[in-house]
Scaffold this motif. Sequence first.
Motif, PDB file in Angstrom:
ATOM      1  N   GLU A 230     -12.418   0.195  -4.539  1.00 47.51           N
ATOM      2  CA  GLU A 230     -11.686  -0.925  -5.140  1.00 47.51           C
ATOM      3  C   GLU A 230     -11.441  -0.712  -6.628  1.00 47.51           C
ATOM      4  OE1 GLU A 230     -13.722  -4.546  -4.110  1.00 47.51           O
ATOM      5  OE2 GLU A 230     -13.405  -4.112  -1.980  1.00 47.51           O
ATOM      6  N   ASP A 231     -12.370  -0.028  -7.309  1.00 48.60           N
ATOM      7  CA  ASP A 231     -12.253   0.122  -8.768  1.00 48.60           C
ATOM      8  C   ASP A 231     -11.372   1.295  -9.173  1.00 48.60           C
ATOM      9  OD1 ASP A 231     -14.006  -1.963  -8.857  1.00 48.60           O
ATOM     10  OD2 ASP A 231     -15.780  -0.708  -9.185  1.00 48.60           O
ATOM     11  N   ALA A 232     -11.438   2.403  -8.424  1.00 50.93           N
ATOM     12  CA  ALA A 232     -10.689   3.606  -8.804  1.00 50.93           C
ATOM     13  C   ALA A 232      -9.567   3.914  -7.811  1.00 50.93           C
ATOM     14  CB  ALA A 232     -11.631   4.803  -8.910  1.00 50.93           C
ATOM     15  N   GLY A 233      -9.827   3.697  -6.523  1.00 52.24           N
ATOM     16  CA  GLY A 233      -8.810   4.000  -5.504  1.00 52.24           C
ATOM     17  C   GLY A 233      -7.640   3.032  -5.583  1.00 52.24           C
ATOM     18  N   ALA A 234      -7.955   1.745  -5.657  1.00 46.20           N
ATOM     19  CA  ALA A 234      -6.891   0.732  -5.641  1.00 46.20           C
ATOM     20  C   ALA A 234      -5.941   0.889  -6.840  1.00 46.20           C
ATOM     21  CB  ALA A 234      -7.498  -0.673  -5.574  1.00 46.20           C
ATOM     22  N   PRO A 235      -6.447   1.054  -8.075  1.00 43.11           N
ATOM     23  CA  PRO A 235      -5.497   1.234  -9.186  1.00 43.11           C
ATOM     24  C   PRO A 235      -4.673   2.519  -9.083  1.00 43.11           C
ATOM     25  CG  PRO A 235      -7.777   1.309  -9.993  1.00 43.11           C
ATOM     26  CD  PRO A 235      -7.829   0.885  -8.562  1.00 43.11           C
ATOM     27  N   LEU A 236      -5.214   3.537  -8.413  1.00 43.83           N
ATOM     28  CA  LEU A 236      -4.431   4.766  -8.207  1.00 43.83           C
ATOM     29  C   LEU A 236      -3.283   4.480  -7.242  1.00 43.83           C
ATOM     30  CD1 LEU A 236      -4.069   7.801  -8.704  1.00 43.83           C
ATOM     31  CD2 LEU A 236      -5.749   8.246  -6.906  1.00 43.83           C
ATOM     32  N   ALA A 237      -3.597   3.766  -6.154  1.00 47.68           N
ATOM     33  CA  ALA A 237      -2.557   3.456  -5.159  1.00 47.68           C
ATOM     34  C   ALA A 237      -1.475   2.552  -5.753  1.00 47.68           C
ATOM     35  CB  ALA A 237      -3.199   2.792  -3.942  1.00 47.68           C
ATOM     36  N   ALA A 238      -1.867   1.727  -6.714  1.00 45.06           N
ATOM     37  CA  ALA A 238      -0.915   0.754  -7.279  1.00 45.06           C
ATOM     38  C   ALA A 238      -0.215   1.282  -8.528  1.00 45.06           C
ATOM     39  CB  ALA A 238      -1.663  -0.536  -7.623  1.00 45.06           C
ATOM     40  N   HIS A 239      -0.642   2.418  -9.054  1.00 45.06           N
ATOM     41  CA  HIS A 239      -0.160   2.849 -10.374  1.00 45.06           C
ATOM     42  C   HIS A 239       1.359   3.068 -10.392  1.00 45.06           C
ATOM     43  CE1 HIS A 239       0.143   4.845 -14.198  1.00 45.06           C
ATOM     44  NE2 HIS A 239      -1.134   4.539 -14.433  1.00 45.06           N
ATOM     45  N   ALA A 262       3.942  -0.507  -2.578  1.00 41.46           N
ATOM     46  CA  ALA A 262       5.263  -1.134  -2.436  1.00 41.46           C
ATOM     47  C   ALA A 262       5.923  -1.412  -3.781  1.00 41.46           C
ATOM     48  CB  ALA A 262       5.139  -2.422  -1.625  1.00 41.46           C
ATOM     49  N   ASP A 263       5.130  -1.728  -4.796  1.00 45.07           N
ATOM     50  CA  ASP A 263       5.711  -2.168  -6.059  1.00 45.07           C
ATOM     51  C   ASP A 263       6.639  -1.143  -6.687  1.00 45.07           C
ATOM     52  OD1 ASP A 263       5.354  -4.737  -6.617  1.00 45.07           O
ATOM     53  OD2 ASP A 263       3.646  -4.487  -7.991  1.00 45.07           O
ATOM     54  N   ASN A 264       6.212   0.124  -6.714  1.00 49.43           N
ATOM     55  CA  ASN A 264       7.123   1.145  -7.261  1.00 49.43           C
ATOM     56  C   ASN A 264       7.676   2.028  -6.141  1.00 49.43           C
ATOM     57  OD1 ASN A 264       4.848   2.709  -6.737  1.00 49.43           O
ATOM     58  ND2 ASN A 264       5.233   4.092  -8.458  1.00 49.43           N
ATOM     59  N   LEU A 265       7.494   1.584  -4.891  1.00 52.03           N
ATOM     60  CA  LEU A 265       8.010   2.305  -3.717  1.00 52.03           C
ATOM     61  C   LEU A 265       7.591   3.764  -3.721  1.00 52.03           C
ATOM     62  CD1 LEU A 265      11.533   0.702  -3.240  1.00 52.03           C
ATOM     63  CD2 LEU A 265       9.490   0.371  -1.847  1.00 52.03           C
ATOM     64  N   LYS A 266       6.353   4.027  -4.104  1.00 50.90           N
ATOM     65  CA  LYS A 266       5.888   5.412  -4.048  1.00 50.90           C
ATOM     66  C   LYS A 266       5.840   5.851  -2.588  1.00 50.90           C
ATOM     67  CE  LYS A 266       1.963   4.681  -6.384  1.00 50.90           C
ATOM     68  NZ  LYS A 266       1.905   3.224  -6.640  1.00 50.90           N
ATOM     69  N   LYS A 267       6.038   7.144  -2.366  1.00 48.71           N
ATOM     70  CA  LYS A 267       5.975   7.681  -1.009  1.00 48.71           C
ATOM     71  C   LYS A 267       4.525   7.629  -0.528  1.00 48.71           C
ATOM     72  CE  LYS A 267      10.277   9.107  -1.697  1.00 48.71           C
ATOM     73  NZ  LYS A 267      10.596   8.219  -2.852  1.00 48.71           N
ATOM     74  N   VAL A 268       4.345   7.458   0.749  1.00 51.67           N
ATOM     75  CA  VAL A 268       2.992   7.285   1.286  1.00 51.67           C
ATOM     76  C   VAL A 268       2.793   8.187   2.500  1.00 51.67           C
ATOM     77  CG1 VAL A 268       1.354   5.630   2.283  1.00 51.67           C
ATOM     78  CG2 VAL A 268       2.994   4.848   0.576  1.00 51.67           C
ATOM     79  N   SER A 269       1.668   8.899   2.534  1.00 53.03           N
ATOM     80  CA  SER A 269       1.249   9.523   3.797  1.00 53.03           C
ATOM     81  C   SER A 269      -0.184   9.083   4.078  1.00 53.03           C
ATOM     82  CB  SER A 269       1.378  11.054   3.744  1.00 53.03           C
ATOM     83  OG  SER A 269       0.695  11.582   2.638  1.00 53.03           O
ATOM     84  N   LEU A 270      -0.464   8.863   5.357  1.00 53.69           N
ATOM     85  CA  LEU A 270      -1.732   8.266   5.764  1.00 53.69           C
ATOM     86  C   LEU A 270      -2.310   9.015   6.949  1.00 53.69           C
ATOM     87  CD1 LEU A 270      -0.438   4.567   5.932  1.00 53.69           C
ATOM     88  CD2 LEU A 270      -1.773   5.555   4.055  1.00 53.69           C
TER      89      LEU A 270
END
Length: 498
Positions: A230-239, A262-270
């Motif tokens: 939550e502290d490091a992963g989440a801000p990376l995903a949202a950056h 979604a906010d900056n529409l970064k590409k995602v692979s999961l």
Amino acid sequence: MSSQLQAHPGATAFAARQHSMLIGGQWVQAAHGKTFETHDPATGEVLAVLPAGDSEDIDRAVKTARAALEHPSWRDMHPAQRGKLIHKLGDLILEHADELATLETLDNGKPFAVARAADIPLAADLFHYMAGWATKLNGGTISLSVPYMPDSKFHAYTLREPIGVVGQIIPWNFPLLMAAWKLGPALTTGCTVVLKPAEQTPLSALRLGELIQEAGFPDGVVNIVTGLGEDAGAPLAAHPDVDKIAFTGSTDVGKLIVHAAADNLKKVSLELGGKSPNLLFDDADMAAAVPGVANAVFFNQGQVCCAGSRLYVQDKVYDEVLQGMSDVAKSVKVGNGLDPETDMGPLTSQEQLDRVTGYLSIGEQEGARTVTGGNRIGSRGYFVEPTILADTDHNMRVVQEEIFGPVISVAPFKDVEDLTRKANDSHYGLAAGVWTKDLSKAHRAAAAIKAGTVWVNCFNVFDAALPFGGFKQSGWGREMGAEVLENYLQVKAVTIQI
Ligand code: NAI
Ligand code: MG
């Protein structure tokens, strides 16, 4: 439980030292000076203290990665040179194989012999394989016929360019290998990276960071920020300045990543969870199939996204298979991963122990028949027995939900139509196994199963050249093979009127 523990001295010394994060070629503490502890899964004791990065550290790492992406030392490096560095990194992993394998055992709990035979060479292979792609990321030439410009001629071609700054968030079940799966294609394609290892198992990624420096990658190309999800992963995903995020872990967090991206529409692979079915037909080679389906779920303490955790056995051989699997389960020597006698180590965390033992209780309440196992072992460390739950009903939670432990549900089948329906009746679609000597049956099953990987008369066979990933809620995109490169490239079409 354990007698003779054999730990590589370099690895124990590494674990014990003061740890830092890698940002812009510097080894630094978290901006706010916070730390967190990891635990030795075999004892529950504190193993290491690490910087607890947060959004400020992530921001610093992303800025550094952006600068490195634009810096001529990386942007203009010839692909052949990029390939050489990546190949060198693979070599360095092999040179330090014993040390890295020991770090995996200390952090994750898995047997040293397994890490040494599988995790470490597979990680090296991945870099060696990806190194070859660096010089082959070609575009194409395309002939045009533009209807409203009938008299014009064009020369058109495509370029395949790095997607940019990549955030990579990885889990704890194969710590170094997951770092390799992620970093390999990102580096091959010329991206720069902020990697966030799992908070349970950050050590091998930090050691890899040193090897990345030793291989000669320019500063800032790979940044490694340790910290909590939550502290490091989440801000990376949202950056907002991260162009792409690659994630391996739970399906729940995968969905959070998608929202954050979604906010900056970064590409995602999961690459997410699974509940992979194994289909065992009565014409299979039982001598191979019985240990095969057992090890499909016991490998890596069952902490494998594609673990063969649902077994369907043709009714004629059901009792025989259960008996054989039970013999295999009872022969598995559970213990400290540093003990050379150990076949199966502890689970990786208290959280996993609670989760898996929780499912053992749920299975009991739901009426599954425990053929063997079913309990925690001892009260120190996170050990559980290899467990076989038989006569399970399709709607039971232990059949539907990912347990992520050495627990298999087994049910008989009669009718192949019904078998296929059940095998596919899952939110997941990561992998499946088919055991039969009949080639036609195997091909028909492989075609009918909705999963990204189908293994026939084998299971958990991986190769850097083979794409791996999920149908349905098991993920987006593929890891490895040529396919993974598309996650890290974008195509530019250039049209020239001539
Ligand atoms: P998780 O999905 O929470 O953790 C995986 C990674 O995501 C870690 O690096 C973690 O720090 C990070 N993370 C956690 N929350 C985050 C957030 N809000 N934003 C960004 N990053 C975040 O998985 P966890 O909790 O360790 O395990 C729970 C279950 O997930 C397991 O029992 C298993 O079923 C599944 N799992 C599946 C894996 C796979 O290989 N597909 C690997 C690990 C777990
Ligand atoms: Mg979690």
